[in-house]
Design a protein around this motif. Structure first.
Motif, PDB file in Angstrom:
ATOM      1  N   VAL A  59      49.649 116.543  21.643  1.00  0.00           N
ATOM      2  CA  VAL A  59      48.638 115.863  22.567  1.00  0.00           C
ATOM      3  C   VAL A  59      47.266 115.517  21.493  1.00  0.00           C
TER       4      VAL A  59
ATOM      5  N   SER B 180      47.173 104.313  33.972  1.00  0.00           N
ATOM      6  CA  SER B 180      48.167 105.178  33.914  1.00  0.00           C
ATOM      7  C   SER B 180      48.208 106.331  35.009  1.00  0.00           C
TER       8      SER B 180
ATOM      9  N   GLU C 286      45.162 108.667  34.443  1.00  0.00           N
ATOM     10  CA  GLU C 286      43.688 107.790  34.838  1.00  0.00           C
ATOM     11  C   GLU C 286      43.713 107.908  36.382  1.00  0.00           C
TER      12      GLU C 286
ATOM     13  N   THR D  13      42.909 111.463  37.501  1.00  0.00           N
ATOM     14  CA  THR D  13      41.666 112.016  37.447  1.00  0.00           C
ATOM     15  C   THR D  13      40.551 111.235  38.005  1.00  0.00           C
TER      16      THR D  13
ATOM     17  N   ARG E 163      39.314 120.639  39.135  1.00  0.00           N
ATOM     18  CA  ARG E 163      40.331 120.530  38.401  1.00  0.00           C
ATOM     19  C   ARG E 163      40.968 121.747  38.072  1.00  0.00           C
TER      20      ARG E 163
ATOM     21  N   MET F  33      43.418 123.978  35.411  1.00  0.00           N
ATOM     22  CA  MET F  33      44.340 123.299  34.380  1.00  0.00           C
ATOM     23  C   MET F  33      45.434 124.332  34.546  1.00  0.00           C
TER      24      MET F  33
ATOM     25  N   THR G 212      40.182 110.440  30.435  1.00  0.00           N
ATOM     26  CA  THR G 212      40.433 111.378  31.308  1.00  0.00           C
ATOM     27  C   THR G 212      40.267 112.893  31.220  1.00  0.00           C
ATOM     28  N   ALA G 213      39.659 113.115  30.195  1.00  0.00           N
ATOM     29  CA  ALA G 213      39.364 114.676  29.701  1.00  0.00           C
ATOM     30  C   ALA G 213      40.518 115.511  29.524  1.00  0.00           C
ATOM     31  N   ILE G 214      41.678 114.960  29.566  1.00  0.00           N
ATOM     32  CA  ILE G 214      43.068 115.759  29.622  1.00  0.00           C
ATOM     33  C   ILE G 214      43.146 116.524  28.363  1.00  0.00           C
ATOM     34  N   THR G 215      43.060 115.728  27.261  1.00  0.00           N
ATOM     35  CA  THR G 215      42.984 116.138  25.786  1.00  0.00           C
ATOM     36  C   THR G 215      41.901 117.063  25.528  1.00  0.00           C
TER      37      THR G 215
ATOM     38  N   GLU H 105      40.552 119.279  27.834  1.00  0.00           N
ATOM     39  CA  GLU H 105      41.104 120.329  28.351  1.00  0.00           C
ATOM     40  C   GLU H 105      42.070 121.063  27.865  1.00  0.00           C
ATOM     41  N   VAL H 106      43.173 120.338  27.325  1.00  0.00           N
ATOM     42  CA  VAL H 106      44.319 121.023  26.860  1.00  0.00           C
ATOM     43  C   VAL H 106      43.614 121.743  25.465  1.00  0.00           C
ATOM     44  N   LEU H 107      43.000 121.083  24.547  1.00  0.00           N
ATOM     45  CA  LEU H 107      42.553 121.570  23.291  1.00  0.00           C
ATOM     46  C   LEU H 107      41.659 122.790  23.754  1.00  0.00           C
TER      47      LEU H 107
ATOM     48  N   HIS I  33      41.166 124.644  26.208  1.00  0.00           N
ATOM     49  CA  HIS I  33      41.963 125.934  26.591  1.00  0.00           C
ATOM     50  C   HIS I  33      42.553 126.513  25.393  1.00  0.00           C
TER      51      HIS I  33
ATOM     52  N   THR J 291      34.952 120.181  34.383  1.00  0.00           N
ATOM     53  CA  THR J 291      35.444 119.080  33.456  1.00  0.00           C
ATOM     54  C   THR J 291      34.900 117.508  34.182  1.00  0.00           C
TER      55      THR J 291
ATOM     56  N   PRO K 297      35.108 113.791  33.420  1.00  0.00           N
ATOM     57  CA  PRO K 297      35.649 112.417  32.819  1.00  0.00           C
ATOM     58  C   PRO K 297      34.848 111.451  33.066  1.00  0.00           C
ATOM     59  N   PHE K 298      35.468 110.225  32.518  1.00  0.00           N
ATOM     60  CA  PHE K 298      34.944 108.842  32.533  1.00  0.00           C
ATOM     61  C   PHE K 298      33.411 108.763  32.502  1.00  0.00           C
TER      62      PHE K 298
ATOM     63  N   PHE L 270      32.882 120.767  24.853  1.00  0.00           N
ATOM     64  CA  PHE L 270      34.095 120.248  24.170  1.00  0.00           C
ATOM     65  C   PHE L 270      34.165 118.926  24.732  1.00  0.00           C
TER      66      PHE L 270
ATOM     67  N   THR M 109      44.462 108.011  24.595  1.00  0.00           N
ATOM     68  CA  THR M 109      45.391 109.044  24.465  1.00  0.00           C
ATOM     69  C   THR M 109      46.120 108.871  25.953  1.00  0.00           C
ATOM     70  N   HIS M 110      45.338 108.721  26.903  1.00  0.00           N
ATOM     71  CA  HIS M 110      46.237 108.684  28.427  1.00  0.00           C
ATOM     72  C   HIS M 110      45.966 107.333  29.097  1.00  0.00           C
ATOM     73  N   GLY M 111      45.537 106.412  28.362  1.00  0.00           N
ATOM     74  CA  GLY M 111      45.339 104.982  29.019  1.00  0.00           C
ATOM     75  C   GLY M 111      46.470 104.179  29.036  1.00  0.00           C
TER      76      GLY M 111
END
Lengths: 273, 273
Positions: free
Chosen positions: A18, A254, A257, A260, A270, A272, B12-15, B17-19, B21, B35, B37-38, B66, B111-113
């Motif tokens: 990721v 997606s 998107e 979220t 949210r 995780m 989305t802020a998923i990246t 969050e994952v990193l 964490h 979190t 996003p947007f 982050f 990334t997640h788009g």
């Protein structure tokens, strides 16, 4: 320009992928990718190192190596390879250590692993997936009081993948309810959904995109015709407006998107996993 | 010690969050998480900055921030906050730029788009989710030639969540087939599965964990009894061995770990979405 990239980890390598993708997407290069998870012993690490070194000998270009490995012995083997080696987590741990003024306590497999400390959360996440499957596509309108969100929309607008993503990624119990061609003569919000207005969330989609998606499923059917898609979408959007149901257009988004944005709009937290 | 952390993104802020964490899990601290996003305009960014600053005033501890934001104007607002601000992607982009010797071309939402360039891959991923749902729990044994993997196992050993994760994360068409109590008198590999031996993958699980999971579903049933769980697992493991079916024990693994181990063992390539 093409470069080879390795995502290497002692765990699933999902974090390495990721983040590596996020970083690499900033550059206009095409990628030849290898993901190597579970590099947990010296033998495996040596094998990977050899693979990296051979690629370098062939191409005289350093393979890009994004890695995350806790054991310093195993890490050292990767770092001695002829790749461009980037420890993805460590790059951020060192500055954070200064700010926190505590020593890091690295432990393998934390990010996507199953441990005693996260077992209860994990079981709740699996329960959310079960709930979501049992309440997909209007299969069951029972126990809707246990849903955290109820997605609405016409067939093939993205309800099911979004519901499953919400359950899988965020542990959210997501029901979804379809409006079909039969509902269109006199479209109404089903009685069973009315008590849960605060959980309702509508999806809509551009008729052209919907028609293209439906063509894949039933070519040249009335179901897939642009006229039918236009009509269904107009009816459903009117229903959302009349009933003050919040909704978004999924056409250019997606599942990540849509999910979220939904959580953001409904003000849901949210979690995780 | 508790610290507040913000994961902030224009996507989305998923990246983030994952990193975030992954990095924070290296430290023995408890977290109070937000979190956001947007964050796509100045007004939203100012709102977030104010939230960070207020927390700092209250606690006199820098909130950890982050973030990943492409627009330099919006980024600057976050960076001027009183938080400990870590641009998660940029920390790795700068050194990579040196190695590649090309300018980065940042663009938001990559990334997640959903973009024109990844639409075909995205549609294939949605098709994989559809396929997986239609072939969950042995519902359909048709079109198994289109499956990329067929998971086997007793009820509640993790087949369904693993199949869905494979489809969602990696765009893999995963069928799954359950062995039930009725199969146990004379357990055999179904005729329909035999042509697809190379795609078969078994799951097993410790009887104690299986019994606990089944108790949640049907308390004090024969189905959930430790004796029944032990018997079913012994039978299924014997079947795997007799038919040379590769399998793993899912007891201590998350769906992410089971899925990535499966891909590794079957030698299947991972596509990222």
């Amino acid at each position: 320009m093409e470069r080879t990239v390795f995502f290497i980890s002692d765990g699933t390598a999902i974090t390495a992928e990721v983040l590596g993708h996020a970083v690499l997407s900033q550059f206009p290069i095409s990628l030849n990718q290898y993901t190597i998870p579970f590099v947990e012993d010296v033998a495996k690490a040596n094998e990977v190192r050899q693979q990296i070194d051979e690629l370098f000998e062939q191409t005289q270009l350093k393979p890009l190596v994004f890695y995350s490995i806790v054991s310093s012995d195993i890490r050292a083997i990767i770092e001695q390879s002829k790749g461009y080696c980037q420890n993805i987590v460590q790059a951020l741990v060192a500055p954070l250590q200064q700010e926190l003024n505590i020593e890091p306590l690295p432990s393998a497999h934390r990010t996507h692993g199953l441990t005693e400390s996260n077992l209860i959360k994990y079981d709740a996440r699996i329960a959310a997936i079960d709930y979501t499957l049992a309440h997909d596509d209007g299969i069951s309108l029972r126990n809707l009081e246990d849903a955290q969100v109820i997605l609405l929309g016409v067939s093939r607008c993205g309800k099911t993948p979004t519901s499953l993503y919400l359950a899988m990624q965020f542990g959210i119990r997501a029901a979804n309810y379809p409006f079909t061609a039969d509902d269109m003569d006199n479209i109404q919000l089903p009685q069973a959904l009315k008590p849960f207005h605060h959980k309702l969330f509508g999806l809509t989609i551009d008729p052209e995109r919907l028609s293209a998606i439906r063509q894949e499923r039933r070519e040249n059917s009335r179901y897939a015709s642009l006229r039918q898609c236009r009509m269904e979408i107009a009816e459903v959007e009117a229903l959302y407006r009349k009933n003050n149901i919040r909704f978004i257009n999924s056409t250019n988004y997606s599942v990540e998107e849509i999910s979220t944005k939904l959580l953001d709009i409904l003000g849901m937290s949210r979690r995780m996993y």
